[in-house]
Structures are given as C-alpha cells and as structure tokens.
Design an enzyme around this catalytic site. Structure first.
Site, short mmCIF file in Angstrom:
data_model
loop_
_atom_site.label_atom_id
_atom_site.label_comp_id
_atom_site.label_asym_id
_atom_site.label_seq_id
_atom_site.Cartn_x
_atom_site.Cartn_y
_atom_site.Cartn_z
N ASP A 392 14.69 -80.38 38.89
CA ASP A 392 15.08 -80.75 40.26
C ASP A 392 13.87 -80.69 41.20
OD1 ASP A 392 16.83 -81.48 42.32
OD2 ASP A 392 17.45 -79.42 42.72
N GLU A 395 10.41 -84.78 43.38
CA GLU A 395 9.93 -86.04 44.02
C GLU A 395 8.45 -85.96 44.38
OE1 GLU A 395 12.75 -84.42 44.88
OE2 GLU A 395 14.01 -85.77 43.71
N ASP A 462 22.09 -86.19 45.08
CA ASP A 462 23.09 -85.61 45.98
C ASP A 462 24.00 -86.64 46.61
OD1 ASP A 462 21.86 -83.32 45.29
OD2 ASP A 462 20.86 -82.98 47.21
O1 MIG Z 1 18.78 -79.85 47.80
O2 MIG Z 1 19.44 -76.52 43.47
O3 MIG Z 1 20.23 -82.43 43.71
O4 MIG Z 1 22.09 -80.89 42.34
O5 MIG Z 1 22.51 -78.25 43.23
C1 MIG Z 1 19.17 -78.69 47.17
C2 MIG Z 1 20.31 -76.83 44.49
C3 MIG Z 1 18.47 -78.55 45.84
C4 MIG Z 1 19.42 -80.49 44.82
C5 MIG Z 1 20.09 -81.04 43.61
C6 MIG Z 1 21.43 -80.37 43.46
C7 MIG Z 1 21.25 -78.88 43.34
C8 MIG Z 1 20.53 -78.35 44.56
N1 MIG Z 1 19.25 -79.04 44.72
#
Ligand code: MIG
Length: 719
Positions: A392, A395, A462
């Site tokens: 995660d 980007e 998201d």
């Molecule tokens: O923006 O780790 O897309 O699936 O639960 C928050 C917390 C950061 C974004 C991910 C989401 C995840 C969340 N993360």
C-alpha cells in the site's frame, strides 16, 4: 532514392529513420506488431526480457516517406512523423506528431473554490491519432468502458475522495490504449513513465491525443482482433502468474482488526453464520508503531504459532506493507537502509516526508540492490507464516505534500521519471522475496504501471460504500482486464463510508465474478462483515458466497489460461461478441471467460432489470432459458442473475465431486487443475482437460495430464 538508405541498417531488423523531430528507430516485433522509438529510449522496466525483432522486413523510401512491409502489414512513416498503417491494404492507423503547447485559460478563480477545470499539464509532445472507434484500456480508471469523451493523466494518485467519472488519475498508470474495431483493432502502448495525458476524442471529437512533456517517444503498436492485440501486449509486458486457489475464496479485511483475538472472532463469525472464508488481512495496526516488518506483540502474541494455527484451520493471513519506512534510529530497517544508502535522496541527503509512522523515508526501489534487500525481508516475513503481501501507499503517498520532482529514487532516476514505476519496483522486489521463499506469488499492490501484474495483482484502492461505486466497478475492472491485469477486484461493500445492508448484499452479487473477492472497510466506518447483516441480506450474501465457492474451478481455469495463453478472465461482452455493436459500451453486464454472464442489479430497491443476451443463455440457478435478445430478469434481493452460455458446461465443485453443469446435450468446457498452491504446475504437474458432451455422451479429452485427478467422481448434471 537509394542513397537515403545509407542510414537504414537492416541487418538486425532495426531501421533508422531521419525525421524533423530527430532520429527514430523502427522494427517489427511480429507479423502483427511493431515499435517506433527514439534511439536513446531507456530500457523500459515494464518490458520483460528483450524486445523481439523480426528480420526480413521489406523497406523502401519514396520521397520523404519510409515504407516498411512485413507480411500483411505496411507501415509508412514520413519525415514529419506522420504514421500510416495498413493491414491488407486497409488503413487502420493514422497518427501525426504533436509538438505544440495546448493552452488552458486562467481558471484559478474556479479552482480556488475547488472546481475541476480543463487545465492540462502543458505537455508539448505526443501523438494525434485519428479515431472514431470505441476506445478501451488505460488500466484502472473511472468513467465508462468506452473512454471517448474523457481525459486521463498518467500520474499515480492517492485521492480518497469519491472517485467520479471525471477523475483524471487513480493509483495506477497503464499507457495502453485500444482502438477497437471488430476485425482491425489497434493497441498502442506508449511506454513513457513520465506524466502523460490522454485526451480520448475529447478536445478533438475525431482523435485520441497523447501528450507529454518529458521522456522519450517509444511506441509499440499491436494489430489484429481484440484478443490478439491484448495477447501481443501482455506477451511483451507480462501476465499475472496464477494465484493460489485459496485466493478465489472469500477474503475479509478491515482497517484494522486490532488483535489476533479480533481476527479469531471474525473467523468464528463467518463459521457461525455458515459462510465460507479463506483469508483475513491485517491492516496497518498489526505493526509496532507502523514499522514495516514488525508485529506488535501486545496485540498479536506468538505470531508464528498463531499463523500456523490459522493455516491449519484453513485461513490465510495477509499483512499490509507500506512504502514509507519510519525514520527512527534503532529500528532495524531504517538502520540497515541508512547504512547502505538504500533510501531516496534529495540533493544528496536522505529525503524525509510523513506517512503513518510519522517521519518517514522512502526506499530507493528503482535500485536493484534495494530490491534485493527488500526481497530478503519479504522472504523472512513470508516464512513467519504469512500467505501473501498487501502493498500500500506506494504511489508513493505522503502527508506533507507531494515528493519533489527531483528526489532520486535509485540509480539517479528522479521522482518525475520514477513516480509511475515506484510501486512497480516495490512489488518487483516483493516478488523476488516470494521466489526466494519458493512460494506461489500472492501480492496486491495499489500503485502500478504497465507490466506490474507479473509481480503483483491489484485492487482498485479506496472506493466508497455508494451505489455509484458498485456501478463503477464493472467498467473499471473490465478495462483493467483489457489492459492485461487478470487477478483484480474492488473492495466489496465499498471502503469509505457506511454500506447499507442492501448495498453490501447487492455488491456480493455484483462482484461475484471479480477474481479478487474481498470485503474491506475503512477506519471509523460501520462494521461490514457479512455475518452481521440482518435478513434477508445475510442470506443473500451467503447464497452469493456459496455459489462463488462452487464456481472456483471455472474461475481458476480462466486465470491459468490468462497466464499461459494470454486470454483474459473477466471480460467485457465486446471481447466475446466483437461483431455485436450493442456490446461496445456495455457497462452493466460482465462476463467471465467465454461462457459466464453476470447481469447484476446496480440500484437499490430494484426487482427486475433489462438484460441483453447476444445468444441463448441459461440461468445458473433456475435453469430458465433466455433466448437471444432482450429480456426482463429478476434482480431482487436473493436473486443471482448469473447465466451460462447455451453450448457451454460449467465445471463446479461440490464436496469431493466435480459436477459438469451442462446447458445442453451438446456442450463443452476446458477444465484446469493442479496442486492449488506451490510452483510445481510450472514443471508440468497439472492437468488440462476438455470435457465435451456429444448428444448427451461425455467425452473426456485430456490436453495435458500431469497429476492424478483430485475429484472422486465427475458427474454430469443438466441445468
Ligand atoms: O489511506 O492502511 O487503500 O485499503 O485500509 C489509508 C489503511 C491507507 C489505504 C488503502 C486501504 C487501507 C488503508 N490505506
């Protein structure tokens, strides 16, 4: 004029062309694909292996036009970089060089209040491509299946506000554009990792414009029918390796399950409600102070033992890993990275920004040394007992403003060039970890670029608990699939906001064919575990889940074929019915493989809806036959509008039996099986069988028999 050939070196199949915009190289990759590029194009991270080059191309120059012929394909490029491609004499591509600044007005007043304006990024180079055909591809985007009239930007973006049709960018950037024609489809892969804009028949109603300010021109063109075009593109950039079989089951996620006992409670919740479950994710709070590769022992004591218990209990556990690394002396990952210079730098100093752990640094993932270091940690983490990795914030996302464009993300590659491949490089590292651990790959990534799917699968980030996003998920996933990504999904029920029971139940049906079937919800939202649903929604969700479990063999077979043969698993109808123009922008019906058609409800309160069947179909649950044409179908709560093409067999699993659900007495299907995990299937330990019914008689045609059959019995049942 023969002397013009002094600069054409054809020995190795690569030609040099002099143009007003500088030298270009040209080569054929196959009899249906070619590449036109600047000589100093960097070797792209998305291309796997070497680019194949064909010899035996007929080349000539007529006036200012170069002409290349290979088989049925003739490519003409003139000194103004006007490109014309003919297949069998028919013009299929007509593109000219763009080298102007497209001016926006001064819209700052409107933007001050937060309005979106049509300001572009001032790009100066690119292509103007004449086009009146439907346009597909571009990976993960908002908007409809046919992208005409929309504008998109390649710049991986984490924007948690509701993804609407006009969003220029999401988390992934795939510069693959498909200009669809039933016989002469053209796929353009414009391989440039810098920011790039795609104006799809918007400014100019009859043209696709691709614009960029930086980076080299490097264009691959694929020709043929739609399936061939995608196959050619994925042969070059790579395909999703087959996921383990458990990954087709129900997956449950939440930001965050705070402890091992809470996870145990979720598993029990599913069991008590008679709902199957295969996997639970651990979101950021399992970590110690949001530090990658740590586990908070106060919440997850004896993690290795607990993970082993879950494994024995048939539940896989997948933890999240974030791109940002906590900057804290004494934290092993930070110390190791600092010691070896593994973090991104700005003006020679380690670059800091803020993410979940607070002050953070960013691994310089473009550098292979950094990838190797990361791979070692992934391997160790997997060996602790985790079943996969969820990547995660790659980007990369940052809380203290975006990273400056000149941050060095490894080997001197600056952020402006590395941005769109930062996530790609992170999961490339992760995939190395799986390889070293000798494990079948299971990774999800939020950010990505062309070819990322060979290292990681994707969920679409998201989304929110709104009907709009249930509706969005169909064209979004179909275009991701057309862009070469096979194992994909969206958060079922929606991530942000509170799902109503009805929305959640409808999403369980609407997502029935999504390869990744994961329910996930954000911090601070209403609990979204399906066993908490009131009736009749709970039963509706359970029925969808149980059907999903039965059809896993069919889902698995298509993912195998996608990896090995370059077909696609989840499909827009146009892939199967290219001659039927009613399918060209069908955003509310979705197919899987050749034979499964889902026509879900996408609205609350709906009891029936219009359905279009391009040929005869049979309802999977009721057995009702729907002859080719338009019908009203039932889509109330509890209805599962899944249909099987007449003439097809659906292989389903019922306990120890493989049931061949037949739509007629003359029908067939392909069926794939292997050990369902591990890598032995790559060494031939798998079976691929064609089951065929001929006037009711079952004929078994093994295409490859590398394992003994898993099921005790194979039985035929008619729908
Ligand atoms: O923006 O780790 O897309 O699936 O639960 C928050 C917390 C950061 C974004 C991910 C989401 C995840 C969340 N993360």
């Amino acid at each position: 004029m023969e002397h013009a050939f002094t600069s054409l070196s054809s020995e190795d199949g690569i030609f040099l062309i002099e143009t007003r915009f500088g030298i270009r190289k040209f080569c054929f990759l196959s009899d249906s694909s070619f590449r036109l590029y600047e000589p100093d194009s960097p070797i792209s991270p998305c291309v796997q292996g070497a680019v194949p080059v064909r010899e035996g191309v007929k080349a000539s120059k007529d006036g200012s036009t170069y002409r290349f012929q290979y088989g049925k394909v003739v490519v003409e490029v003139d000194e103004e970089l006007h490109i014309q491609v003919r297949v069998d004499g028919e013009l299929v591509l007509d593109a000219t060089q763009l080298s102007v600044t497209i001016q926006g007005g001064d819209f700052s007043l409107a933007e001050k209040e937060g309005h979106h304006t049509s300001r572009d990024s001032g790009a100066q180079h690119g292509l103007h491509i004449l086009n009146d055909r439907p346009v597909y591809g571009l990976g993960e985007r908002t908007g409809p299946l046919d992208k005409r009239g929309y504008f998109y930007t390649n710049w991986n973006t984490d924007d948690p506000s509701a993804h609407v049709d006009t969003f220029p960018s999401l988390y992934q950037s795939i510069p693959f554009v498909i200009l669809f024609d039933p016989k002469a489809t053209v796929g353009l892969f414009i391989d440039n990792t810098y920011r790039m804009d795609f104006d799809i028949n918007k400014s100019d109603e009859h043209a696709v414009e691709v614009r960029y300010e930086k980076g080299c021109q490097d264009i691959y063109v694929f020709l043929g029918a739609l399936p061939e075009v995608i196959k050619g593109y994925t042969a070059l950039t790579g395909r999703n390796p087959l996921v383990p079989y458990w990954a087709l089951g129900a997956q449950q996620c939440r930001w965050s399950y705070p402890s091992a006992s809470k996870v145990d409670e979720v598993i029990k919740g599913y069991r008590d409600a008679d709902m199957p479950l295969s996997c639970v994710y651990l979101d950021i709070d399992y970590m110690d102070a949001y530090k990658d590769f740590t586990v908070d022992a106060s919440k997850f004591p004896n993690i290795a033992t607990w993970l082993k218990q879950k494994e024995e209990d048939g539940i896989k556990i997948v933890p999240i890993i974030d791109a940002g690394v906590k900057a804290e002396e004494g934290y092993f990952l930070y110390d190791e990275g600092m010691e070896h210079g593994y973090f991104s730098t700005l003006n020679g100093e380690t670059y800091h920004n803020e993410v979940w752990p607070g002050d953070s640094v960013f691994p310089a993932f473009i550098d292979e040394r950094v990838q190797q270091w990361w791979a070692n940690h992934i391997k160790e983490f997997l060996e602790l007992g985790f079943a996969g990795i969820w990547n995660d914030m790659n980007e990369p996302a940052s809380f203290r403003g975006p990273l400056p464009m000149d941050v060095d993300m490894g080997k001197g590659i600056l952020h402006e060039q590395a941005h769109n491949i930062y996530g790609h490089s992170m999961v490339k590292a992760g995939a190395k970890g799986f390889e070293q651990a000798n494990r079948r790959l299971f990774q999800l990534t939020r950010a990505g670029y062309a070819g990322t799917c060979r290292y990681s699968s994707t969920w679409a980030g998201d989304n929110q608990s709104i009907y709009d996003h249930l509706r969005l998920s169909l064209p979004q996933l179909m275009n991701m699939s057309l862009s070469g990504q096979a194992y994909i999904g969206v958060d079922l029920g929606g991530f942000g906001g509170d799902a109503t029971p009805e929305l959640l139940a409808r999403w369980a049906v609407g997502g029935l064919l999504n390869p990744l079937y994961r329910n996930h919800s954000a911090l601070g939202t209403k609990d979204q575990e399906p066993y908490l649903l009131p009736e009749p929604y709970k039963s509706a969700y359970r029925d969808a889940l149980k059907l999903r479990y039965k059809i896993r063999p069919a889902l698995y077979t298509e993912l195998y074929l996608a990896e090995t043969q370059g077909s696609i698993a989840l499909r827009p109808m146009v892939y199967n019915y290219p001659e039927d123009s009613r399918t060209y922008n069908e955003n509310t019906q979705v197919m899987y493989g050749r034979d499964l058609l889902l026509i879900p409800s996408l609205f609350p309160g709906q009891l029936c809806r219009a359905a279009y069947f391009p040929e005869d179909y049979v309802h999977i649950v009721t057995g009702k036959v729907y002859p080719k044409g338009d019908h009203l179908i039932d889509v109330g709560i509890g209805d599962i509008p899944l249909f099987l093409r007449k003439g097809a067999i659906l292989a389903i699993e019922e306990g120890e039996e493989l049931v061949l659900l037949a739509s007629s007495k003359d029908a067939e299907t392909l069926y794939y099986e292997d050990a369902r995990d591990g890598l032995e299937y790559r060494k031939g330990e798998y079976s691929l069988i064609r089951y065929r019914l001929q006037d009711g008689k079952l004929i078994t045609e093994p295409i490859h028999e590398g394992i003994s059959p898993r099921h005790k019995n194979v039985i035929v049942r008619y729908l």
